[in-house]
Design a protein around this motif. Structure first.
Motif, PDB file in Angstrom:
ATOM      1  N   TYR A 325     -86.228  65.680  35.483  1.00 10.41           N
ATOM      2  CA  TYR A 325     -87.531  65.031  35.587  1.00 10.41           C
ATOM      3  C   TYR A 325     -87.486  63.938  36.637  1.00 10.41           C
ATOM      4  O   TYR A 325     -86.646  63.032  36.587  1.00 10.41           O
ATOM      5  CB  TYR A 325     -87.884  64.450  34.223  1.00 10.41           C
ATOM      6  CG  TYR A 325     -89.230  63.810  34.100  1.00 10.41           C
ATOM      7  CD1 TYR A 325     -90.387  64.553  34.257  1.00 10.41           C
ATOM      8  CD2 TYR A 325     -89.347  62.463  33.785  1.00 10.41           C
ATOM      9  CE1 TYR A 325     -91.640  63.967  34.105  1.00 10.41           C
ATOM     10  CE2 TYR A 325     -90.590  61.864  33.629  1.00 10.41           C
ATOM     11  CZ  TYR A 325     -91.729  62.624  33.794  1.00 10.41           C
ATOM     12  OH  TYR A 325     -92.961  62.043  33.640  1.00 10.41           O
ATOM     13  N   GLN A 326     -88.431  63.974  37.606  1.00 18.15           N
ATOM     14  CA  GLN A 326     -88.404  63.057  38.738  1.00 18.15           C
ATOM     15  C   GLN A 326     -89.643  62.175  38.870  1.00 18.15           C
ATOM     16  O   GLN A 326     -89.721  61.355  39.782  1.00 18.15           O
ATOM     17  CB  GLN A 326     -88.262  63.887  40.031  1.00 18.15           C
ATOM     18  CG  GLN A 326     -87.010  64.726  40.106  1.00 18.15           C
ATOM     19  CD  GLN A 326     -85.755  63.871  40.149  1.00 18.15           C
ATOM     20  OE1 GLN A 326     -85.718  62.842  40.828  1.00 18.15           O
ATOM     21  NE2 GLN A 326     -84.736  64.278  39.420  1.00 18.15           N
ATOM     22  N   VAL A 327     -90.626  62.333  37.986  1.00 17.25           N
ATOM     23  CA  VAL A 327     -91.924  61.691  38.213  1.00 17.25           C
ATOM     24  C   VAL A 327     -91.834  60.171  38.344  1.00 17.25           C
ATOM     25  O   VAL A 327     -92.397  59.595  39.287  1.00 17.25           O
ATOM     26  CB  VAL A 327     -92.939  62.100  37.133  1.00 17.25           C
ATOM     27  CG1 VAL A 327     -94.228  61.290  37.251  1.00 17.25           C
ATOM     28  CG2 VAL A 327     -93.258  63.581  37.250  1.00 17.25           C
ATOM     29  N   PRO A 328     -91.162  59.436  37.425  1.00 20.34           N
ATOM     30  CA  PRO A 328     -91.145  57.972  37.582  1.00 20.34           C
ATOM     31  C   PRO A 328     -90.583  57.519  38.924  1.00 20.34           C
ATOM     32  O   PRO A 328     -91.144  56.615  39.560  1.00 20.34           O
ATOM     33  CB  PRO A 328     -90.268  57.499  36.413  1.00 20.34           C
ATOM     34  CG  PRO A 328     -90.407  58.582  35.391  1.00 20.34           C
ATOM     35  CD  PRO A 328     -90.481  59.852  36.179  1.00 20.34           C
ATOM     36  N   VAL A 329     -89.501  58.129  39.366  1.00 20.97           N
ATOM     37  CA  VAL A 329     -88.882  57.748  40.644  1.00 20.97           C
ATOM     38  C   VAL A 329     -89.836  58.021  41.795  1.00 20.97           C
ATOM     39  O   VAL A 329     -90.047  57.168  42.680  1.00 20.97           O
ATOM     40  CB  VAL A 329     -87.562  58.519  40.842  1.00 20.97           C
ATOM     41  CG1 VAL A 329     -87.004  58.263  42.238  1.00 20.97           C
ATOM     42  CG2 VAL A 329     -86.546  58.117  39.789  1.00 20.97           C
ATOM     43  N   LEU A 330     -90.457  59.210  41.805  1.00 19.41           N
ATOM     44  CA  LEU A 330     -91.366  59.578  42.885  1.00 19.41           C
ATOM     45  C   LEU A 330     -92.596  58.686  42.903  1.00 19.41           C
ATOM     46  O   LEU A 330     -93.056  58.246  43.972  1.00 19.41           O
ATOM     47  CB  LEU A 330     -91.785  61.044  42.725  1.00 19.41           C
ATOM     48  CG  LEU A 330     -90.671  62.087  42.887  1.00 19.41           C
ATOM     49  CD1 LEU A 330     -91.159  63.457  42.422  1.00 19.41           C
ATOM     50  CD2 LEU A 330     -90.208  62.144  44.340  1.00 19.41           C
ATOM     51  N   LEU A 331     -93.135  58.392  41.737  1.00 18.86           N
ATOM     52  CA  LEU A 331     -94.356  57.607  41.660  1.00 18.86           C
ATOM     53  C   LEU A 331     -94.106  56.165  42.079  1.00 18.86           C
ATOM     54  O   LEU A 331     -94.892  55.572  42.851  1.00 18.86           O
ATOM     55  CB  LEU A 331     -94.910  57.674  40.233  1.00 18.86           C
ATOM     56  CG  LEU A 331     -96.247  57.000  39.967  1.00 18.86           C
ATOM     57  CD1 LEU A 331     -97.319  57.519  40.906  1.00 18.86           C
ATOM     58  CD2 LEU A 331     -96.664  57.221  38.516  1.00 18.86           C
ATOM     59  N   VAL A 332     -93.031  55.589  41.622  1.00 24.61           N
ATOM     60  CA  VAL A 332     -92.732  54.199  41.977  1.00 24.61           C
ATOM     61  C   VAL A 332     -92.422  54.082  43.462  1.00 24.61           C
ATOM     62  O   VAL A 332     -92.833  53.114  44.129  1.00 24.61           O
ATOM     63  CB  VAL A 332     -91.576  53.676  41.107  1.00 24.61           C
ATOM     64  CG1 VAL A 332     -91.062  52.346  41.640  1.00 24.61           C
ATOM     65  CG2 VAL A 332     -92.045  53.516  39.667  1.00 24.61           C
ATOM     66  N   ALA A 333     -91.737  55.075  44.012  1.00 25.29           N
ATOM     67  CA  ALA A 333     -91.460  55.050  45.453  1.00 25.29           C
ATOM     68  C   ALA A 333     -92.759  55.077  46.253  1.00 25.29           C
ATOM     69  O   ALA A 333     -92.902  54.370  47.268  1.00 25.29           O
ATOM     70  CB  ALA A 333     -90.577  56.237  45.831  1.00 25.29           C
ATOM     71  N   ALA A 334     -93.725  55.869  45.808  1.00 24.40           N
ATOM     72  CA  ALA A 334     -95.018  55.927  46.498  1.00 24.40           C
ATOM     73  C   ALA A 334     -95.747  54.592  46.402  1.00 24.40           C
ATOM     74  O   ALA A 334     -96.338  54.114  47.386  1.00 24.40           O
ATOM     75  CB  ALA A 334     -95.867  57.046  45.904  1.00 24.40           C
ATOM     76  N   LEU A 335     -95.725  53.971  45.232  1.00 23.91           N
ATOM     77  CA  LEU A 335     -96.355  52.659  45.077  1.00 23.91           C
ATOM     78  C   LEU A 335     -95.683  51.623  45.968  1.00 23.91           C
ATOM     79  O   LEU A 335     -96.351  50.782  46.589  1.00 23.91           O
ATOM     80  CB  LEU A 335     -96.292  52.221  43.610  1.00 23.91           C
ATOM     81  CG  LEU A 335     -97.269  52.905  42.660  1.00 23.91           C
ATOM     82  CD1 LEU A 335     -96.866  52.665  41.214  1.00 23.91           C
ATOM     83  CD2 LEU A 335     -98.691  52.410  42.900  1.00 23.91           C
ATOM     84  N   GLU A 336     -94.369  51.662  46.058  1.00 29.70           N
ATOM     85  CA  GLU A 336     -93.652  50.695  46.887  1.00 29.70           C
ATOM     86  C   GLU A 336     -93.992  50.875  48.363  1.00 29.70           C
ATOM     87  O   GLU A 336     -94.043  49.901  49.117  1.00 29.70           O
ATOM     88  CB  GLU A 336     -92.145  50.824  46.656  1.00 29.70           C
ATOM     89  CG  GLU A 336     -91.717  50.286  45.293  1.00 29.70           C
ATOM     90  CD  GLU A 336     -90.235  50.459  45.022  1.00 29.70           C
ATOM     91  OE1 GLU A 336     -89.610  51.309  45.704  1.00 29.70           O
ATOM     92  OE2 GLU A 336     -89.716  49.764  44.130  1.00 29.70           O
ATOM     93  N   ARG A 337     -94.245  52.125  48.771  1.00 31.32           N
ATOM     94  CA  ARG A 337     -94.644  52.348  50.164  1.00 31.32           C
ATOM     95  C   ARG A 337     -95.989  51.697  50.475  1.00 31.32           C
ATOM     96  O   ARG A 337     -96.278  51.353  51.628  1.00 31.32           O
ATOM     97  CB  ARG A 337     -94.709  53.848  50.459  1.00 31.32           C
ATOM     98  CG  ARG A 337     -93.350  54.509  50.623  1.00 31.32           C
ATOM     99  CD  ARG A 337     -93.463  55.897  51.217  1.00 31.32           C
ATOM    100  NE  ARG A 337     -94.112  56.865  50.339  1.00 31.32           N
ATOM    101  CZ  ARG A 337     -93.475  57.588  49.419  1.00 31.32           C
ATOM    102  NH1 ARG A 337     -92.164  57.436  49.250  1.00 31.32           N
ATOM    103  NH2 ARG A 337     -94.121  58.449  48.678  1.00 31.32           N
TER     104      ARG A 337
END
Length: 501
Positions: A325-337
């Motif tokens: 499962y990768q959703v939290p990592v992917l979502l937080v990375a997008a927010l940080e961008r």
């Protein structure tokens, strides 16, 4: 009563008790009645006739005899205890509790009354209090197998399955071939996702009691989780042969048939489940995934709550190690961008066990979580990363919230909501102007939103853009990624970041 009849009554009573102990209830009851013919106020005969009536399923007669015995001698704890058991059979829990209380006033060390009182409290949902009764009984008699079993069942109801297993194991050590303890042990193993071990225990139960419908049904659920679908069908079929009216087994049968693409048979099974009392909203939801009825705007709340309450104990491990499962990592990375504020009031919608919390906490002066599942929220609470946790449906929470948030996230939440207008309206109300809204959703390339055979919704990017336009959001980022695996297939998602105008 003449003095000459006293020995005769004593002999008759002894014979009746012997027959009673041998299971010859009719013969024993006839002798107890003969005792009453000679001495109508004989306490033991009245009390034991009440016991026989209860054993025979005749609760009204049991109440009559036991109340008569208590009228003769109200100081005998055994009659109050047996009256409590009869009232318990009738579902009159408050009265049963009072009878056990009276029995324990007369005999504080009465093990059966302590055990039975615990059972009544458990039936009333007063689980902590039930544990106190079992523990008291076990202090008096550490090898009391029934109290160990019942304490384990209360711990099981409290989602403390590891502790429950220790009690079930101890009960089975004390009482060989303990079917009840073996079945309860299988249930806890199943909740802990030790499905192979659970199947072994269900097999042991079935070997001893081939007509145990619940064991066949639960065995099927375990086989289904292992994707042994044909074997699961056989287990559900056996459960339904034993108990033809069994909504749970019919509903599970429908799900396996659907997974095997035997859609017509699945529809028939779902129809049978509905006729047998299964939750209509959940059945219609399943039928919607087969295209037989219109899809609802969201998954039924009861379906989501039940799914995640059962999933809570092993959620993180299963997602991270089995489904990648990768959703939290992917979502937080997008927010940080997109540069979220470093000191923010953050809201985690559908927070589950708190997988996003460790990423959100460094940004957050305050972190709030919302979820439908009480057991998921308990796991989230154990992380000690949230300032507030709320058990609510997310759109309702957003509408009633007086807070204004700098960041709102929804990781893998919209797979259970089709029409997102109410959620977006709530997010707009709760989000500060210029603040960020990040979420994930599975990809639909056709409809605005689509209920899939997986029982999860997918959403199209044009629909998400239309939602942004309708609710005063700017779409800052939309990227596709693979979030997890499902039955060996990678599931494609959109990672979305929007900004409140």
């Amino acid at each position: 009563m003449s003095s000459s009849s006293a020995p005769e009554i004593t002999t008759m009573l002894q014979q009746a008790v012997t027959l009673h102990q041998q299971g010859q209830l009719q013969a024993a009851g006839d002798l107890y009645q003969q005792v009453l013919t000679r001495q109508p106020d004989h306490f033991d005969a009245l009390q034991l006739l009440g016991v026989i009536a209860r054993q025979g399923g005749d609760a009204p007669s049991a109440l009559k005899y036991l109340n008569a015995a208590i009228a003769v001698n109200p100081a005998q704890a055994i009659a109050h205890c047996n009256l409590g058991a009869t009232l318990q059979d009738l579902g009159r829990s408050a009265e049963a509790l009072a009878s056990y209380d009276r029995a324990l006033q007369l005999n504080p060390a009465y093990l059966l009354a302590l055990n039975n009182r615990g059972n009544v409290l458990r039936s009333l949902g007063r689980l902590e209090e039930s544990l106190q009764n079992y523990q008291h009984a076990l202090q008096l008699k550490p090898d009391y197998a029934e109290a160990l079993l019942n304490r384990g069942i209360s711990l099981q109801a409290m989602d403390q399955h590891e502790a429950a297993l220790a009690d079930f194991d101890a009960a089975m050590q004390l009482k060989k071939n303990n079917i009840d303890a073996c079945f309860a042990r299988a249930v806890s193993l199943q909740h802990l996702q030790y499905v192979e071990e659970a199947i072994q225990d269900y097999d042991d139960v079935i070997h001893q009691q081939p007509h145990h419908a619940e064991a066949w049904c639960n065995r099927g659920i375990c086989l289904q989780k292992l994707q042994h679908y044909e074997e699961a069908l056989t287990s559900y079929g056996n459960a339904l042969k034993i108990r033809p009216v069994y909504a749970k087994a019919q509903q599970q049968l429908g799900r396996v048939l659907q997974l095997l693409a035997r859609d017509d048979e699945a529809i028939a099974a779902y129809g049978q489940a509905l006729a047998q009392g299964a939750d209509a909203e959940q059945i219609n939801y399943a039928l919607a995934t087969l295209g037989k009825v219109a899809a609802p705007v969201a998954s039924p709340a009861a379906y989501v709550t039940e799914l995640f309450d059962q999933y809570a104990g092993h959620f993180d491990q299963h997602l991270l190690t089995v489904l990648d499962y990768q959703v939290p990592v992917l979502l937080v990375a997008a927010l940080e961008r997109q540069g979220p504020p470093q000191r923010s009031n953050s809201l985690d919608l559908g927070c589950g066990t708190g997988l996003c919390a460790r990423f959100l906490r460094p940004w957050s002066t305050r972190l709030t979580g919302v979820d439908l599942s009480a057991r998921m929220l308990e796991k989230a609470r154990q992380t000690e990363l949230y300032d507030d946790l709320h058990q609510m449906e997310i759109a309702a929470f957003l509408q009633q919230s007086s807070q204004h948030y700098d960041v709102i996230v929804a990781a893998d939440v919209f797979v259970y909501i089709g029409d997102l207008h109410a959620v977006f309206a709530g997010v707009k109300k709760a989000l500060c102007k210029g603040a960020l809204f990040g979420f994930s959703c599975e990809v639909s390339s056709t409809a605005d939103y689509l209920l899939q055979p997986s029982h999860r919704y997918a959403h199209s990017l044009p629909y998400l853009q239309a939602l942004a336009d309708a609710h005063d959001f700017v779409l800052l980022e939309a990227s596709q990624a693979y979030a997890r695996q499902d039955k060996g297939e990678k599931i494609r998602i959109n990672i979305i970041v929007m900004q409140r105008k």
